[in-house]
Write a protein that holds these residues in place. Structure first.
Motif, PDB file in Angstrom:
ATOM      1  N   LYS A   1       0.845  -1.208   0.000  1.00  0.00           N
ATOM      2  CA  LYS A   1       0.000   0.000   0.000  1.00  0.00           C
ATOM      3  C   LYS A   1       0.873   1.248   0.000  1.00  0.00           C
ATOM      4  N   GLN A   2       1.889   1.272   0.866  1.00  0.00           N
ATOM      5  CA  GLN A   2       2.789   2.421   0.919  1.00  0.00           C
ATOM      6  C   GLN A   2       3.570   2.564  -0.379  1.00  0.00           C
TER       7      GLN A   2
ATOM      8  N   MET B   1       4.534   5.233  -5.512  1.00  0.00           N
ATOM      9  CA  MET B   1       4.627   5.134  -6.972  1.00  0.00           C
ATOM     10  C   MET B   1       3.645   6.090  -7.652  1.00  0.00           C
ATOM     11  N   PHE B   2       2.426   6.198  -7.125  1.00  0.00           N
ATOM     12  CA  PHE B   2       1.467   7.161  -7.683  1.00  0.00           C
ATOM     13  C   PHE B   2       2.016   8.580  -7.552  1.00  0.00           C
ATOM     14  N   GLU B   3       2.578   8.899  -6.393  1.00  0.00           N
ATOM     15  CA  GLU B   3       3.117  10.240  -6.159  1.00  0.00           C
ATOM     16  C   GLU B   3       4.287  10.521  -7.119  1.00  0.00           C
ATOM     17  N   THR B   4       5.154   9.538  -7.296  1.00  0.00           N
ATOM     18  CA  THR B   4       6.287   9.676  -8.219  1.00  0.00           C
ATOM     19  C   THR B   4       5.797   9.878  -9.648  1.00  0.00           C
ATOM     20  N   MET B   5       4.830   9.045 -10.065  1.00  0.00           N
ATOM     21  CA  MET B   5       4.289   9.112 -11.419  1.00  0.00           C
ATOM     22  C   MET B   5       3.627  10.463 -11.668  1.00  0.00           C
ATOM     23  N   GLU B   6       2.802  10.903 -10.729  1.00  0.00           N
ATOM     24  CA  GLU B   6       2.097  12.181 -10.895  1.00  0.00           C
ATOM     25  C   GLU B   6       3.081  13.344 -10.943  1.00  0.00           C
ATOM     26  N   GLY B   7       4.147  13.271 -10.132  1.00  0.00           N
ATOM     27  CA  GLY B   7       5.158  14.322 -10.122  1.00  0.00           C
ATOM     28  C   GLY B   7       5.895  14.438 -11.441  1.00  0.00           C
ATOM     29  N   ALA B   8       5.899  13.350 -12.206  1.00  0.00           N
ATOM     30  CA  ALA B   8       6.571  13.334 -13.507  1.00  0.00           C
ATOM     31  C   ALA B   8       5.566  13.422 -14.660  1.00  0.00           C
ATOM     32  N   SER B   9       4.295  13.661 -14.337  1.00  0.00           N
ATOM     33  CA  SER B   9       3.223  13.770 -15.340  1.00  0.00           C
ATOM     34  C   SER B   9       3.077  12.502 -16.172  1.00  0.00           C
TER      35      SER B   9
ATOM     36  N   MET C   1     -11.709   6.919 -19.049  1.00  0.00           N
ATOM     37  CA  MET C   1     -10.545   6.867 -18.161  1.00  0.00           C
ATOM     38  C   MET C   1     -10.828   7.407 -16.756  1.00  0.00           C
ATOM     39  N   GLU C   2     -12.034   7.924 -16.507  1.00  0.00           N
ATOM     40  CA  GLU C   2     -12.336   8.573 -15.238  1.00  0.00           C
ATOM     41  C   GLU C   2     -12.069   7.703 -14.014  1.00  0.00           C
ATOM     42  N   ASP C   3     -12.267   6.399 -14.116  1.00  0.00           N
ATOM     43  CA  ASP C   3     -12.086   5.513 -12.964  1.00  0.00           C
ATOM     44  C   ASP C   3     -10.885   4.582 -13.143  1.00  0.00           C
ATOM     45  N   PHE C   4      -9.980   4.920 -14.046  1.00  0.00           N
ATOM     46  CA  PHE C   4      -8.879   4.015 -14.364  1.00  0.00           C
ATOM     47  C   PHE C   4      -7.621   4.382 -13.576  1.00  0.00           C
ATOM     48  N   LYS C   5      -7.684   4.143 -12.272  1.00  0.00           N
ATOM     49  CA  LYS C   5      -6.533   4.303 -11.383  1.00  0.00           C
ATOM     50  C   LYS C   5      -6.417   3.002 -10.612  1.00  0.00           C
ATOM     51  N   LYS C   6      -5.348   2.237 -10.895  1.00  0.00           N
ATOM     52  CA  LYS C   6      -5.245   0.882 -10.344  1.00  0.00           C
ATOM     53  C   LYS C   6      -3.813   0.522  -9.995  1.00  0.00           C
ATOM     54  N   VAL C   7      -3.716  -0.463  -9.101  1.00  0.00           N
ATOM     55  CA  VAL C   7      -2.441  -1.063  -8.718  1.00  0.00           C
ATOM     56  C   VAL C   7      -2.468  -2.511  -9.198  1.00  0.00           C
ATOM     57  N   PHE C   8      -1.410  -2.947  -9.862  1.00  0.00           N
ATOM     58  CA  PHE C   8      -1.285  -4.316 -10.360  1.00  0.00           C
ATOM     59  C   PHE C   8      -0.078  -4.970  -9.687  1.00  0.00           C
ATOM     60  N   ILE C   9      -0.323  -6.013  -8.897  1.00  0.00           N
ATOM     61  CA  ILE C   9       0.750  -6.749  -8.224  1.00  0.00           C
ATOM     62  C   ILE C   9       0.768  -8.173  -8.779  1.00  0.00           C
ATOM     63  N   ASN C  10       1.967  -8.643  -9.101  1.00  0.00           N
ATOM     64  CA  ASN C  10       2.168  -9.983  -9.676  1.00  0.00           C
ATOM     65  C   ASN C  10       1.205 -10.262 -10.838  1.00  0.00           C
ATOM     66  N   PRO C  11       1.075  -9.307 -11.769  1.00  0.00           N
ATOM     67  CA  PRO C  11       0.137  -9.516 -12.873  1.00  0.00           C
ATOM     68  C   PRO C  11       0.606 -10.580 -13.844  1.00  0.00           C
ATOM     69  N   GLN C  12      -0.386 -11.153 -14.505  1.00  0.00           N
ATOM     70  CA  GLN C  12      -0.104 -12.140 -15.549  1.00  0.00           C
ATOM     71  C   GLN C  12      -1.091 -11.888 -16.679  1.00  0.00           C
ATOM     72  N   ILE C  13      -0.584 -11.511 -17.845  1.00  0.00           N
ATOM     73  CA  ILE C  13      -1.462 -11.354 -18.998  1.00  0.00           C
ATOM     74  C   ILE C  13      -1.820 -12.758 -19.476  1.00  0.00           C
ATOM     75  N   LEU C  14      -3.114 -13.051 -19.497  1.00  0.00           N
ATOM     76  CA  LEU C  14      -3.604 -14.373 -19.865  1.00  0.00           C
ATOM     77  C   LEU C  14      -3.845 -14.497 -21.360  1.00  0.00           C
TER      78      LEU C  14
ATOM     79  N   TRP D   1      -4.343  -7.177  -1.736  1.00  0.00           N
ATOM     80  CA  TRP D   1      -4.122  -8.590  -2.031  1.00  0.00           C
ATOM     81  C   TRP D   1      -5.409  -9.303  -2.426  1.00  0.00           C
ATOM     82  N   VAL D   2      -6.319  -8.559  -3.064  1.00  0.00           N
ATOM     83  CA  VAL D   2      -7.526  -9.155  -3.632  1.00  0.00           C
ATOM     84  C   VAL D   2      -7.200  -9.508  -5.078  1.00  0.00           C
ATOM     85  N   GLU D   3      -7.502 -10.742  -5.463  1.00  0.00           N
ATOM     86  CA  GLU D   3      -7.199 -11.191  -6.821  1.00  0.00           C
ATOM     87  C   GLU D   3      -8.298 -10.747  -7.783  1.00  0.00           C
ATOM     88  N   HIS D   4      -7.888 -10.326  -8.977  1.00  0.00           N
ATOM     89  CA  HIS D   4      -8.813  -9.891 -10.030  1.00  0.00           C
ATOM     90  C   HIS D   4      -8.448 -10.580 -11.329  1.00  0.00           C
TER      91      HIS D   4
END
Length: 184
Positions: free
Chosen positions: A28-29, A34-42, A70-83, A121-124
């Motif tokens: 979470k931290q 990462m969001f703060e870093t990304m936003e700071g770099a536009s 794109m209004e609700d497209f703010k997400k965190v992806f952990i251990n992703p796997q493109i199926l 840690w909720v799987e999607h």
């Protein structure tokens, strides 16, 4: 905390990242940082390798793209796997915070299905198309050790060689902090 962004030429950007164990770190931290870093770099996406961490994690925020979709497209992806990736390939001019001031057309499939964990840690398992799919594919490439320039033709890569070498030497203008590759 805002991290400096690792730029082209650093080995962490070309290395396949490793999975994160559930209680290994405070995701979470890290995602907030990462969001703060990304936003700071536009930016609209940032992968852990871009802040020097070889971990299978990235964040996306499509809200700066002025589009209802794109209004609700703010997400965190952990251990992703493109199926699955489907649909026609389409070109779009991509850029990257780790490869500043270079933009080139990259062809990507229009749809993808991905499995991942969020910051709780909720799987999607979700399917995305269009620009959302492209942003995910770009960031997913980072955790696989692939840069958008790797998708370019040999001719295009040769044409960019000088600009890419300048980035590794710090000869670029950006309005965010960067980490240059270590000198050999």
């Amino acid at each position: 905390m805002i991290y400096p962004i690792v730029v082209y030429g650093d080995p962490v950007l070309k290395k396949k990242a490793r999975d994160i164990e559930k209680d290994e770190l405070d995701v979470k931290q890290l995602s907030e940082d990462m969001f703060e870093t990304m936003e700071g770099a536009s930016g609209i996406g940032l992968a852990a390798p871009q802040i020097g961490k070889s971990l299978r994690m990235f964040v996306v925020d499509g809200r700066p793209i002025e589009d209802e979709d794109m209004e609700d497209f703010k997400k965190v992806f952990i251990n992703p796997q493109i199926l699955e990736e489907t649909g026609d390939e389409w070109a779009f001019e991509e850029g990257c915070l780790s490869i500043p001031n270079i933009r080139e057309d990259v062809f990507r499939n229009e749809c993808l299905t991905i499995r991942y964990f969020d910051e709780n840690w909720v799987e999607h398992k979700e399917t995305y198309d269009g620009m959302k799919a492209r942003i995910i594919q770009h960031e997913y490439d980072h955790i696989e050790g692939i840069l958008f320039t790797d998708h370019l033709s040999p001719l295009k890569k040769r044409m960019l060689k000088g600009k890419l070498q300048n980035i590794t030497k710090g000869k670029m203008k950006v309005d965010y902090r960067v980490v240059l590759p270590a000198k050999k």
